[in-house]
Structure formats: C-alpha cells, structure tokens
Design an enzyme around this catalytic site. Structure first.
Site, PDB file in Angstrom:
ATOM      1  N   GLU A  59       0.809  -1.219   0.000  1.00  0.00           N
ATOM      2  CA  GLU A  59       0.000   0.000   0.000  1.00  0.00           C
ATOM      3  C   GLU A  59       0.846   1.275   0.000  1.00  0.00           C
ATOM      4  O   GLU A  59       0.326   2.376  -0.054  1.00  0.00           O
ATOM      5  CB  GLU A  59      -0.931  -0.008   1.225  1.00  0.00           C
ATOM      6  CG  GLU A  59      -1.854  -1.218   1.252  1.00  0.00           C
ATOM      7  CD  GLU A  59      -3.034  -1.061   2.190  1.00  0.00           C
ATOM      8  OE1 GLU A  59      -3.135  -0.025   2.865  1.00  0.00           O
ATOM      9  OE2 GLU A  59      -3.870  -1.984   2.245  1.00  0.00           O
TER      10      GLU A  59
ATOM     11  N   GLU B 177     -12.919   3.563  13.834  1.00  0.00           N
ATOM     12  CA  GLU B 177     -13.879   2.474  14.051  1.00  0.00           C
ATOM     13  C   GLU B 177     -13.719   1.889  15.451  1.00  0.00           C
ATOM     14  O   GLU B 177     -14.108   0.765  15.720  1.00  0.00           O
ATOM     15  CB  GLU B 177     -13.671   1.371  13.006  1.00  0.00           C
ATOM     16  CG  GLU B 177     -14.274   1.689  11.652  1.00  0.00           C
ATOM     17  CD  GLU B 177     -13.585   2.813  10.905  1.00  0.00           C
ATOM     18  OE1 GLU B 177     -12.329   2.883  10.968  1.00  0.00           O
ATOM     19  OE2 GLU B 177     -14.276   3.652  10.297  1.00  0.00           O
TER      20      GLU B 177
ATOM     21  N   ASN C 122     -13.541   9.579  10.809  1.00  0.00           N
ATOM     22  CA  ASN C 122     -14.960   9.621  11.177  1.00  0.00           C
ATOM     23  C   ASN C 122     -15.159   9.387  12.675  1.00  0.00           C
ATOM     24  O   ASN C 122     -14.286   8.838  13.345  1.00  0.00           O
ATOM     25  CB  ASN C 122     -15.700   8.530  10.408  1.00  0.00           C
ATOM     26  CG  ASN C 122     -15.065   7.175  10.632  1.00  0.00           C
ATOM     27  OD1 ASN C 122     -13.982   6.927  10.098  1.00  0.00           O
ATOM     28  ND2 ASN C 122     -15.680   6.317  11.414  1.00  0.00           N
TER      29      ASN C 122
ATOM     30  N   ASP D 247     -19.631   7.378   7.662  1.00  0.00           N
ATOM     31  CA  ASP D 247     -18.191   7.083   7.574  1.00  0.00           C
ATOM     32  C   ASP D 247     -17.591   7.738   6.337  1.00  0.00           C
ATOM     33  O   ASP D 247     -16.921   7.109   5.529  1.00  0.00           O
ATOM     34  CB  ASP D 247     -17.902   5.577   7.586  1.00  0.00           C
ATOM     35  CG  ASP D 247     -16.394   5.289   7.669  1.00  0.00           C
ATOM     36  OD1 ASP D 247     -15.593   6.250   7.677  1.00  0.00           O
ATOM     37  OD2 ASP D 247     -16.026   4.107   7.732  1.00  0.00           O
TER      38      ASP D 247
END
Lengths: 129, 562
Positions: free
Chosen positions: B86, B200, B262, B306
C-alpha cells in the site's frame, strides 16, 4: 572422534525430528491453532438464540470488510455454504490466520467465541440470497 | 617564539574544529531537513513528494514521445503479500526507501534495486488481534533518518545509511486501544508528525508530533473535542476520529493541514453521539511547532456515513491571489477552502452517484437534505459506499497542465444500522454500529474512473473508465504523463492533456500504492508498487465475485527507457 560423530549424529537426528514435527504441526488439518484448547461448548451450538447472538457478534466484528455480509463473498474465505469442522472454526477465531485474520483469543470472552462458532456452523446450510 | 607557537597551535585547533564542523554539516546535508523540500527534481523525499501534496515529478526525460519505450529496470519483492503493498516509496540521492506489510523497511540502490539494508520490525503479537494491519502506507525522511509509525503503536527512526535504530518511541497503548499507525509521517522542521487509527474504535484518536532528534513527544492533538455540546453524554469518550493518513504543510503560513477520521460508531442509530462531533471528519490547520489549532473546518458535521476527512490529500494551491486548500472528502465531494482561515471557497463532487445528501452548498459547505441511515435493522440504500467516492489513495496535481488527475468510485451500498455497546475491556473492540454490503447504483453497473479536472472548479477535461473502481494513487510528471495502476495489475501511462493511453505493463497483481518518479545519474525512473490488498477490497466481491481470487503481491516495479 567417535564421540564427536555421535554428537553430530544425535544433533542431526534431533534437528530432523524437530523439522518433521514442525512440518506436521504446520500441515496437520487438525492443528487449526487452538483446536485442542476448544474443549466442549458451553451451550448447544444449534440453539437458534445462540446462533442469533453469534450473528450479531459477527456483524459487529468486521463483517463486510472481512468475510462479507452474512458470510457472503469477500477477500476472506466465503463462509456461506462452507463445511467446516467445529474445532477448526474455534481455532481460527481464537488464533487468527497467517493470511491476516486477527485472533480473538485475548480480546473476546470464550463464550462469545463459541457463539461465533455456532453462527459460522449455521452458515454451512445457508444459501446465497 | 613561544607566543607565536602558541598562536599557531590555537589557529590550527580552530581550523581543525572548523573543518570538522564543516565536514559534519556537509555530511549531514544529504539527509538533512533542508534537502527534503523537494527542490531537487531527482528526489521523491516525502509521501506526496512535496509539502503541497501534488505527487508531481518535475522530471521530463520520459515523455509522451518516448514513453512507449519504457522497460523494466528492476523489481524488488518485499516477501510479505498480506494486504498487498500500500506504500509510496521515497527516493533521496539515488536511494529508494520503502515500507511493506509487517513494517518491513528496505533501502535499495535506485538504479539497480540492489538492497543496501533492510529492517524487519519486531512487532508485538498484539498486532495479530487488530483490524488495521499488517499494511503501512509510507515512510518519512529527514535529519539523517527514515521514520515510520508501527502496527503496535510506536514510532521508529532508522539511520538512513545503515538501517540501524536511531530511536524508538511508544505513543499508543495498542494492547488496550487496538489502535496503531499505518499512515506515513510528515517531517516538518525538527518534528515528525503522524496520526493514529481510531475511526472504528471506541477511543479518542490523536495526532502526534515527536522530535526528530530523539523521538521525545513534542505535542499531541486530541481530535475529540472536550465539549458536551459537540458530544452528548459520554459519547465523546468513545468518539473515534484520529488522523490515519498524511497531511500537507504550508511553510509560508507555517500551518500543517491534517484530515481527521470519522466518529465512532460509524453509524448512529439516533442518540449514539448527539452533537456535531468535533473534530471528526474535519480538516485541521495546526501549528507544527506547538500543535495549536489555528482553524478547523468540519466537512461532514455529525458524520452518519463514515465519510471521513482523513484520506490524506490536501493540495496547497494559489490561484487568483487566493491561498487555497483543495481537500478530498471520502463522500466524493471536494472541499476548496481558504487555507488562511478555513472558509469555504467552493465544493464540488468527484462522483455523480450520491444520495447521502441532495447536494452540498458550494458557497457555504452546508449538507443539503441529509439522508442518514438511522432505522435499526432496516437496510437503507446509500451512495457512495463506505469505501467512499474515493478511498485514501491520492490523485496528482500537475502545476504544468494545471489539472488534477484523480480517481473516483461510482458504487452504492445497503447499510443496516444496529445498536452497539462500546467494548473497551480487555481491549477496544470495533465500533461500527452497523454493517453494509456493496450495491450497484440505480440503473447501471458500479464502476470507477480516472479524471483530469480543474481542482478548484471541478471542470472535467477527460475521463478514463475502469470496470473495477481503482484504489491506486496517481503520478503526474513534467513529461506530460499520468501514471496509474488498476485493480487487475495493469499500470498505464496516459497523455496528461488528452487521457489517451500511451503505454501499459502488466505487473501481475493489482495496485493500491503510489507510483513515483526519480532520477539517478541523469536517468529517469518510474517506480510502481504492485500488490493487491486492502481492507476495502473485501467489499468488492459482493459485486464482482472474481475479485476474491485476484492475486495478492508485494513488489516494486521500476521502469526506465531502453
């Protein structure tokens, strides 16, 4: 001279044995990381209430991103329709998998892990919507 | 005589000391902070290459005419393919540095790929219990070190030349918070700035600065405002937030711009977190020296979907005498702000598939006719999906073409909200407050696209269609080229002016990282991380079952001209 040969021989045998045991442990389907520690479930795994509670835990523990909604298709193995051994499921949930699945042994009560097992077992008979 | 000897001795000592000091300075310069301002076109010294966040290389040896002659110069395999690759590599003075899954760090000869050193982080076993693992998006460099946040909550500095640890600082109690670091830090002056995962989780996410010299904590900023009006009841204790990707920096204003994640739970069944939930889903302007908040702009007040602001892309852009910040929100909307004070200059959508609002007022930024999923247990159709109108991958802005090359996803979802009690013992558990499954948009197939747009007005010059919504970052160069890799493992070069495809190469695994360009000994290279993996990828097979079997990978492919 003789004793050094003996030491070398014993060491080599020990190493081979260690490698063999390691291979067996690594490849044995029954190993399933933690299966032996599973013991007996504290409740009937076919109880619909238990399965329902397991489903809720499943939804709250990375559904969608991981195993797919209701065990549907995702990058992790699809659970709907999967025929898996009880001990295997318990082992996977507790210890995780080398492919990136987290292990829940230290962060989730054993009872909840069994509820998840009950839910995943119930998915064996589930059909795709 | 005695006096003269003494004077000579003194002079000699002074000269020796001065020479030694100069030598130290000269030695330090190649990896010192001053070299990391992207002035050297040959380098890619930070996550977005430059503080302005452009991901643009001023190199032009490879151009529209000769790009067809690109060939592989070398390939490097990280050896860990879980969650792919990534990261965006760095290149400084001919040496490439990159980080792969499990926090494996490599230093390679940029011309040959030969390993100079590697560092495999010894991670706490707690990492295997986490949601956010084992990927990492990138390194930072400066002051002779490379820096990264670890999967187990530390920041590590490695000597750039040797790969040996310079210092290690623990910032997070990962065993307790289940949080960690996965984004690339940003070096600003004498500090290393990075944000944690938290969006989260029932915790309070923070942004940190540590001193580059010794790793000691300089400041931290809590993205959960201590304000009962903003967080009703005890909800702020579990508010999530954090800043998991990399920010931008404006040296003239001495401000760091950092997007926040979020609030938790992601979905609010009504009353889960009363208030606007500051400073989640916001852009923060922070003083890098002190961490003081200079201004903020909350893109999604009381985020119900979100759609966080933590994607890590902020373009520092001047136009018509205005100092602007172009910021991508996960909702797919782009917020153009006055970067001196956070006032809205414009808002425009990268996607046309959205129903979470009717629109967002381009003058005020107000969300018009919000459409939140609130009813417990009843699936609600929402666009875009939780992966966003765009994910955390970055676009690229070319100051030459004045176009922003950016990707978008036209995908919807069905959200089912579910009441959830936050779990904090023995460790923080995931706190979504519901789940979701991907759906096609009304009347058509889901898809993705790469667009060339004006970053301020959103006007589109060209677009390229992708069957699978792309999640790789974009590179643009002074050779008028745009490079981008897709989900199936094909990297392409496009004409930056027209979008025409000029070259492609199949790397064998999909693209999630960031391509870069650099030069060594007068030769330009294009480096492309290849390796499919990502949490959001788990959402794809609901619409495209074949994606389940797209191969993972983790390799850097480096191309140059024949």
């Amino acid at each position: 001279m003789r004793s050094s040969k003996l030491i070398v021989g014993v060491t080599a045998a020990a190493l081979l044995a260690a490698v063999a045991i390691g291979w067996l442990v690594d490849h044995s389907p029954g190993f399933a990381q933690g299966a032996n520690a599973a013991g007996a479930p504290p409740f009937d795994l076919s109880d619909s209430k238990v399965i329902g509670e397991g489903a809720q835990l499943f939804r709250q523990t990375c559904t969608g991103y991981c195993h797919g909604k209701d065990g549907g298709p995702s990058r992790a193995p699809k659970l709907r329709g999967a025929k898996l051994e009880r001990s295997y499921i318990y082992g996977r949930i507790t210890k995780g998998s080398p492919n990136g699945m987290p292990g829940f042994e230290t962060i989730m009560p054993r009872e909840n892990i069994w509820k998840l097992v009950a839910y995943v077992l119930s998915l064996a008979k589930a059909e795709d919507p | 005589m005695r006096t003269r000897t003494s004077r000579y001795t003194t002079l000699t000592v002074v000269l020796l000391v001065a020479s030694a000091l100069l030598a130290c300075v000269a030695h330090a310069q190649p990896t010192g902070a001053s070299r990391l301002t992207s002035d050297d076109p040959n380098n890619w010294p930070m996550y977005h290459r430059s503080y302005d966040g452009y991901r643009y290389s001023p190199l032009a040896q490879i151009n529209k005419t000769n790009v067809k002659d690109l060939q592989v110069a070398w390939v490097h395999q990280s050896g860990v393919v879980i969650q792919g690759l990534e990261a965006t590599p760095l290149v400084i003075d001919g040496v490439m540095y990159y980080i792969a899954s499990n926090n494996r760090v490599f230093a390679l000869d940029g011309a040959t790929g030969k390993e100079i050193w590697h560092y495999y982080t010894k991670l706490d076993p707690v990492v295997t219990t986490l949601f956010f693992q084992p990927y990492n998006r990138g390194l930072a460099a400066g002051h002779g070190n490379v820096y990264f946040g670890t999967l187990d909550g530390r920041v590590i500095a490695l000597n750039m030349k040797t790969g040996k640890e310079a210092w290690v600082t623990t910032l997070l109690d990962t065993k307790k918070c289940s949080c960690n670091f996965t984004g690339a830090p940003l070096v600003v002056k004498d500090k290393v700035i990075l944000g944690q995962t938290a969006g989260e989780l029932p915790i309070q996410g923070k942004i940190f600065a540590v001193k580059a010299a010794d790793g000691s904590k300089a400041w931290e900023f809590n993205t959960i405002k201590n304000d009962p009006k903003s967080w009703g009841g005890e909800s702020g204790k579990f508010g999530g937030g954090g800043g998991w990707m990399t920010g931008a920096y404006d040296p003239a204003l001495n401000l760091v711009y950092w997007g926040t994640a979020n609030p938790a739970p992601d979905y609010d069944w009504g009353g889960a977190r009363p208030g606007d939930n500051l400073y989640t889903s916001s852009v923060l302007a922070l003083d890098p020296d002190t961490g003081a908040l200079k201004w903020y702009y909350q893109e999604i007040p009381h985020d119900d979907w979100d759609y966080d602001s933590g994607l890590g892309e902020s373009l520092v852009l001047d136009r018509d005498g205005k100092k602007l910040l172009v910021h991508q929100n996960k909702s797919g909307f782009v917020f153009v702000l006055d970067r001196t004070n956070g006032k809205v200059a414009n808002v425009w959508p990268m996607t046309h598939t959205y129903n979470f609002v009717k629109t967002i007022d381009p003058k005020t930024g107000e969300l018009i006719e919000r459409n939140p999923p609130r009813e417990v247990g009843k699936p609600k159709f929402i666009c875009p999906w939780i992966a966003g109108g765009r994910s955390w991958n970055s676009g690229s802005y070319s100051p030459k073409s004045k176009l922003w090359y950016n990707t978008a996803m036209e995908v919807c979802e069905e959200v089912t909200v579910e009441k959830q009690t936050p779990v904090t013992e023995p460790a923080a558990g995931l706190f979504f407050g519901g789940d979701q499954v991907a759906k096609h948009p009304p009347g058509g197939e889901a898809y993705g696209h790469l667009d060339a747009r004006d970053p301020v007005t959103g006007e589109r010059k060209w677009t390229v269609h992708y069957k699978y919504p792309p999640i790789g970052s974009v590179l643009s160069t002074a050779g008028d080229l745009v490079f981008h890799g897709d989900l199936e493992g094909v990297v392409r070069a496009y004409d930056g002016d027209s979008g025409a495809e000029l070259w492609n190469f199949r790397t064998g695994s999909g693209h999630r990282g960031g391509p870069i360009s650099y030069s060594v000994n007068g030769k330009q290279y294009i480096a492309v991380p290849s390796g499919l993996g990502s949490l959001v990828l788990g959402l794809y097979p609901a619409l495209w079952p074949e994606v389940e079997h797209f191969p993972a990978g983790s390799a850097i492919f480096v191309f140059t001209l024949k």
